[in-house]
Design a protein around this motif. Structure first.
Motif, mmCIF file in Angstrom:
data_model
loop_
_atom_site.group_PDB
_atom_site.id
_atom_site.type_symbol
_atom_site.label_atom_id
_atom_site.label_comp_id
_atom_site.label_asym_id
_atom_site.label_seq_id
_atom_site.Cartn_x
_atom_site.Cartn_y
_atom_site.Cartn_z
ATOM 1 N N VAL A 92 27.613 145.720 102.675
ATOM 2 C CA VAL A 92 28.933 146.379 102.785
ATOM 3 C C VAL A 92 28.859 147.396 103.923
ATOM 4 N N PRO A 93 29.173 146.983 105.150
ATOM 5 C CA PRO A 93 29.052 147.886 106.304
ATOM 6 C C PRO A 93 29.831 149.189 106.157
ATOM 7 N N ALA A 144 36.838 150.702 99.659
ATOM 8 C CA ALA A 144 37.749 149.690 99.123
ATOM 9 C C ALA A 144 38.754 149.236 100.179
ATOM 10 N N VAL A 145 39.286 150.173 100.944
ATOM 11 C CA VAL A 145 40.228 149.836 102.019
ATOM 12 C C VAL A 145 39.569 148.879 103.008
ATOM 13 N N SER A 146 38.315 149.163 103.361
ATOM 14 C CA SER A 146 37.598 148.293 104.297
ATOM 15 C C SER A 146 37.323 146.926 103.688
ATOM 16 N N VAL A 147 36.852 146.908 102.463
ATOM 17 C CA VAL A 147 36.538 145.640 101.784
ATOM 18 C C VAL A 147 37.767 144.736 101.733
ATOM 19 N N LEU A 148 38.933 145.339 101.563
ATOM 20 C CA LEU A 148 40.177 144.580 101.465
ATOM 21 C C LEU A 148 40.806 144.287 102.833
ATOM 22 N N VAL A 155 46.276 151.952 106.805
ATOM 23 C CA VAL A 155 45.946 153.257 106.232
ATOM 24 C C VAL A 155 45.427 154.186 107.318
ATOM 25 N N LYS A 156 46.069 155.334 107.466
ATOM 26 C CA LYS A 156 45.597 156.369 108.388
ATOM 27 C C LYS A 156 44.859 157.429 107.583
#
Length: 201
Positions: free
Chosen positions: A191-192, A19-23, A29-30
C-alpha cells in the motif's frame, strides 16, 4: 471537490488519506491542514468539536469522525470497497475498533504529558492506558492483517495505529512482536499510500 481537513500527525486522518488513495479518489479530495489548537482556525466552525479529520462535501454537508468518513468513502467506492458485506463485516469492524482503541489509549497518554505539568501526571492513568495498548498489541501479534486485493479499514487502522506508536513511543512495540513488524512491513510494501502519508508528510 471535497475538502479534507487534517493535521499532519493525526493517525485518524492518515486512515482516511490511505482510504482515499486505495479507492483512487485523490482527484476528488483536496487535503487542507488544520490547527486544532488555534481558535481562529475554521475547523471550529466546520466541525463543532474542532477535531480532525473532517470532510467537507460539495453539497455543503460536513462529515466527521474517521469511521463515519470511512463509511462514506466505502459507499462512494461501491458499498464494500473498504468494509465488506455479510459476516466478514463484523470481523473488519472489530479489527478497526481494536486498532482505534489502541490508538485512543496512546493518544490519551500523550495528552496526559502534553497538557499537565509533570507534578500532576497520574501514573495510574498512564498505566491504565498502557495496559490497553499492550493487550491490543498482543492481540494483533496473534492475528494477521487478513486482506487480499485491497486493504479493509481494519488493516488500515492497524497500520496507522502502529505508525503512531512509532512516532510517539519510539517503536518500542517492535522489540517483542516480530510477526506484527513483518505484517506492517508487508502493508507498507503493498500500500504505497502508507509511506506517502507518513506523519508530517
Amino acid at each position: 471537490m471535497m475538502t479534507f481537513r487534517i493535521s499532519a500527525t493525526s493517525p485518524y486522518a492518515r486512515k482516511v488519506r490511505i482510504a482515499v488513495s486505495v479507492l483512487g479518489l485523490e482527484d476528488q479530495v483536496k487535503v487542507s491542514l488544520a490547527d486544532t489548537y488555534d481558535p481562529a482556525d475554521q475547523i471550529r466552525t466546520e466541525n463543532p468539536l474542532g477535531k480532525v479529520p473532517t470532510l467537507l462535501l460539495d453539497d455543503g454537508r460536513t462529515i466527521y469522525d474517521s469511521l463515519v468518513i470511512l463509511e462514506f468513502l466505502n459507499d462512494l467506492g461501491g458499498g464494500e470497497a473498504l468494509i465488506p458485506r455479510g459476516s466478514a463485516r463484523i470481523d473488519v469492524l472489530v479489527a478497526h475498533a481494536l486498532a482505534s482503541g489502541m490508538t485512543d489509549a496512546a493518544l490519551l497518554r500523550v495528552y496526559e504529558k502534553r497538557w499537565r505539568p509533570a507534578e500532576m501526571y497520574s501514573e495510574k492513568w498512564l498505566a491504565h492506558h498502557a495496559g490497553k495498548m499492550e493487550r491490543a498489541l498482543d492481540a494483533m501479534e496473534a492475528a494477521p492483517f487478513d486482506w487480499s486485493d485491497r486493504p479493509h479499514i481494519g488493516a488500515i487502522a492497524k497500520a496507522c495505529g502502529l505508525g503512531f506508536l512509532d512516532l510517539r513511543f519510539g517503536g518500542e512495540w517492535r522489540k517483542t512482536r516480530p510477526k506484527l513488524v513483518a505484517r506492517l512491513d508487508d502493508f507498507s510494501r503493498r500500500v504505497p499510500a502508507f509511506e506517502a502519508t507518513a506523519f508530517g508528510g
